[in-house]
Design a protein around this motif. Structure first.
Motif, PDB file in Angstrom:
ATOM      1  N   UNK A  31       0.831  -1.208   0.000  1.00 37.34           N
ATOM      2  CA  UNK A  31       0.000   0.000   0.000  1.00 37.34           C
ATOM      3  C   UNK A  31       0.867   1.261   0.000  1.00 37.34           C
ATOM      4  N   UNK A  32       0.385   2.279  -0.675  1.00 33.99           N
ATOM      5  CA  UNK A  32       1.099   3.557  -0.674  1.00 33.99           C
ATOM      6  C   UNK A  32       0.585   4.385   0.488  1.00 33.99           C
ATOM      7  N   UNK A  33       1.490   4.906   1.296  1.00 32.93           N
ATOM      8  CA  UNK A  33       1.065   5.754   2.417  1.00 32.93           C
ATOM      9  C   UNK A  33       1.631   7.159   2.254  1.00 32.93           C
ATOM     10  N   UNK A  34       0.936   8.096   2.847  1.00 36.96           N
ATOM     11  CA  UNK A  34       1.350   9.499   2.785  1.00 36.96           C
ATOM     12  C   UNK A  34       2.048   9.889   4.073  1.00 36.96           C
ATOM     13  N   UNK A  35       2.882  10.877   3.972  1.00 34.26           N
ATOM     14  CA  UNK A  35       3.537  11.433   5.154  1.00 34.26           C
ATOM     15  C   UNK A  35       2.466  11.844   6.171  1.00 34.26           C
ATOM     16  N   UNK A  36       2.636  11.398   7.426  1.00 33.59           N
ATOM     17  CA  UNK A  36       1.685  11.778   8.474  1.00 33.59           C
ATOM     18  C   UNK A  36       0.490  10.854   8.609  1.00 33.59           C
ATOM     19  N   UNK A  37       0.390   9.870   7.729  1.00 36.12           N
ATOM     20  CA  UNK A  37      -0.716   8.919   7.802  1.00 36.12           C
ATOM     21  C   UNK A  37      -0.500   7.956   8.969  1.00 36.12           C
ATOM     22  N   UNK A  38      -1.568   7.637   9.703  1.00 37.81           N
ATOM     23  CA  UNK A  38      -1.442   6.692  10.823  1.00 37.81           C
ATOM     24  C   UNK A  38      -1.213   5.275  10.283  1.00 37.81           C
ATOM     25  N   UNK A  39      -0.169   4.616  10.796  1.00 35.62           N
ATOM     26  CA  UNK A  39       0.121   3.249  10.343  1.00 35.62           C
ATOM     27  C   UNK A  39      -0.074   2.226  11.463  1.00 35.62           C
ATOM     28  N   UNK A  40      -0.081   2.703  12.713  1.00 37.89           N
ATOM     29  CA  UNK A  40      -0.259   1.777  13.830  1.00 37.89           C
ATOM     30  C   UNK A  40      -0.306   2.528  15.149  1.00 37.89           C
ATOM     31  N   UNK A  41      -0.256   1.727  16.241  1.00 41.57           N
ATOM     32  CA  UNK A  41      -0.398   2.318  17.575  1.00 41.57           C
ATOM     33  C   UNK A  41       0.674   1.769  18.514  1.00 41.57           C
ATOM     34  N   UNK A  42       1.162   2.621  19.373  1.00 36.39           N
ATOM     35  CA  UNK A  42       2.229   2.227  20.296  1.00 36.39           C
ATOM     36  C   UNK A  42       1.778   1.076  21.196  1.00 36.39           C
ATOM     37  N   UNK A  43       2.678   0.125  21.365  1.00 33.67           N
ATOM     38  CA  UNK A  43       2.387  -1.011  22.221  1.00 33.67           C
ATOM     39  C   UNK A  43       3.669  -1.551  22.824  1.00 33.67           C
ATOM     40  N   UNK A  44       3.658  -2.834  23.158  1.00 31.24           N
ATOM     41  CA  UNK A  44       4.824  -3.441  23.772  1.00 31.24           C
ATOM     42  C   UNK A  44       4.968  -4.888  23.307  1.00 31.24           C
ATOM     43  N   UNK A  45       4.623  -5.127  22.047  1.00 28.34           N
ATOM     44  CA  UNK A  45       4.709  -6.491  21.512  1.00 28.34           C
ATOM     45  C   UNK A  45       6.159  -6.840  21.192  1.00 28.34           C
ATOM     46  N   UNK A  46       6.453  -8.136  21.144  1.00 25.03           N
ATOM     47  CA  UNK A  46       7.819  -8.586  20.862  1.00 25.03           C
ATOM     48  C   UNK A  46       8.687  -8.452  22.094  1.00 25.03           C
ATOM     49  N   UNK A  47       9.987  -8.272  21.893  1.00 22.59           N
ATOM     50  CA  UNK A  47      10.922  -8.181  23.006  1.00 22.59           C
ATOM     51  C   UNK A  47      10.948  -6.750  23.546  1.00 22.59           C
ATOM     52  N   UNK A  48      10.055  -6.477  24.462  1.00 24.11           N
ATOM     53  CA  UNK A  48       9.881  -5.112  24.968  1.00 24.11           C
ATOM     54  C   UNK A  48       9.418  -5.159  26.417  1.00 24.11           C
ATOM     55  N   UNK A  49       9.862  -4.177  27.215  1.00 20.15           N
ATOM     56  CA  UNK A  49       9.500  -4.183  28.633  1.00 20.15           C
ATOM     57  C   UNK A  49       8.420  -3.163  28.983  1.00 20.15           C
TER      58      UNK A  49
END
Ligand SMILES: [Zn+2]
Length: 265
Positions: free
Chosen positions: A204-222
């Motif tokens: 998909x083509x995305x534009x500058x400033x477009x929302x792509x996701x949300x902050x979380x703590x998935x994967x190796x993260x504390x």
């Protein structure tokens, strides 16, 4: 007429003649038969000039997907920066004109896309770019060639520039991650996301400033944070120090001068 005036006129004419001759001699035409690099080398372009052309046009053109008979015209190549670069395909035309040290289209808009300074509204930088960092989960020292932005769970994450989604999936230590390609040389990575923006798909083509996701703590993260990388030609760069590409639009007098110049080209 005084003799010195005649001499001046003659020498002036000669200079103009030489400049024209020179400009003509430096007009290189390339028709794609193999790859841009190979075909451009055959036409006598230097490695550095070829790099300039790829860097400049890759914001609008995928050099890995060129087609046979795509055409390039390169005008001048002083100091590895041609005065103008033209690309031609059946229904695609790109024109790039050198002005200062950057390239602009015929309307004075830079070809390069500008990057946002950061991909989210963050609370603080929790980890900087470093070659040796103690990893709290792995309990060992590892390079961290990225920036971690601490932010509230669910904070929106934006594409830092126009681009194309290369990856959008769960990737082990990175958790939910998005990879965006910008032009031919840049890639940005966004990791540990809680989730992806609705309908976000690979390709998909995305534009500058477009929302792509949300902050979380998935994967190796504390804890909730965004792990963000900028890669240039596959190499990770420090997002806080790296000269982030800036877009520019020429205006006023400068635009007038620019337009006069491109007429002569
Ligand atoms: Zn990180």
């Amino acid at each position: 007429m005084r003799l010195h005036i005649v001499i001046k006129i003659i020498s002036f004419t000669l200079i103009i003649f030489l400049i024209t001759l020179n400009a003509q001699a430096k007009n290189t035409k390339i028709t794609i038969k193999n790859s841009f690099y190979t075909d451009a080398k055959k036409q006598g372009l230097s490695h550095a000039t070829i790099n300039t052309i790829i860097r400049t046009l890759s914001w609008r053109l995928n050099f890995n997907a060129l087609r046979k008979n795509d055409k390039f015209s390169i005008i001048g190549s002083e100091k590895n920066h041609p005065d103008a670069i033209f690309f031609q395909r059946e229904n695609k035309n790109i024109q790039a004109f050198l002005w200062g040290k950057k390239y602009y289209d015929k309307n004075g808009k830079s070809l390069q896309v500008g990057f946002l300074k950061a991909p989210l509204k963050y609370q603080r930088i929790s980890s900087k770019f470093q070659y040796r960092r103690y990893h709290p989960i792995l309990k060992t020292y590892l390079p961290h060639r990225a920036v971690d932005y601490a932010a509230k769970h669910g904070t929106s994450v934006y594409a830092v520039a126009d681009g194309i989604i290369k990856k959008r999936k769960h990737m082990g230590a990175l958790g939910n991650a998005v990879f965006i390609q910008h032009g031919g040389n840049y890639e940005t990575v966004y990791a540990h996301l809680a989730g992806f923006a609705q309908k976000l798909r690979r390709g998909q083509i995305v534009k500058k400033g477009q929302i792509i996701g949300y902050v979380g703590s998935t994967g190796r993260s504390t804890g909730a944070h965004l792990h963000y990388e900028i890669r240039y030609n596959g190499k990770r760069k420090n997002p806080l120090r790296y000269k982030i590409p800036k877009a520019k639009q020429l205006s006023g007098n400068e635009l007038k001068k620019f337009k006069q110049r491109i007429k002569t080209l």
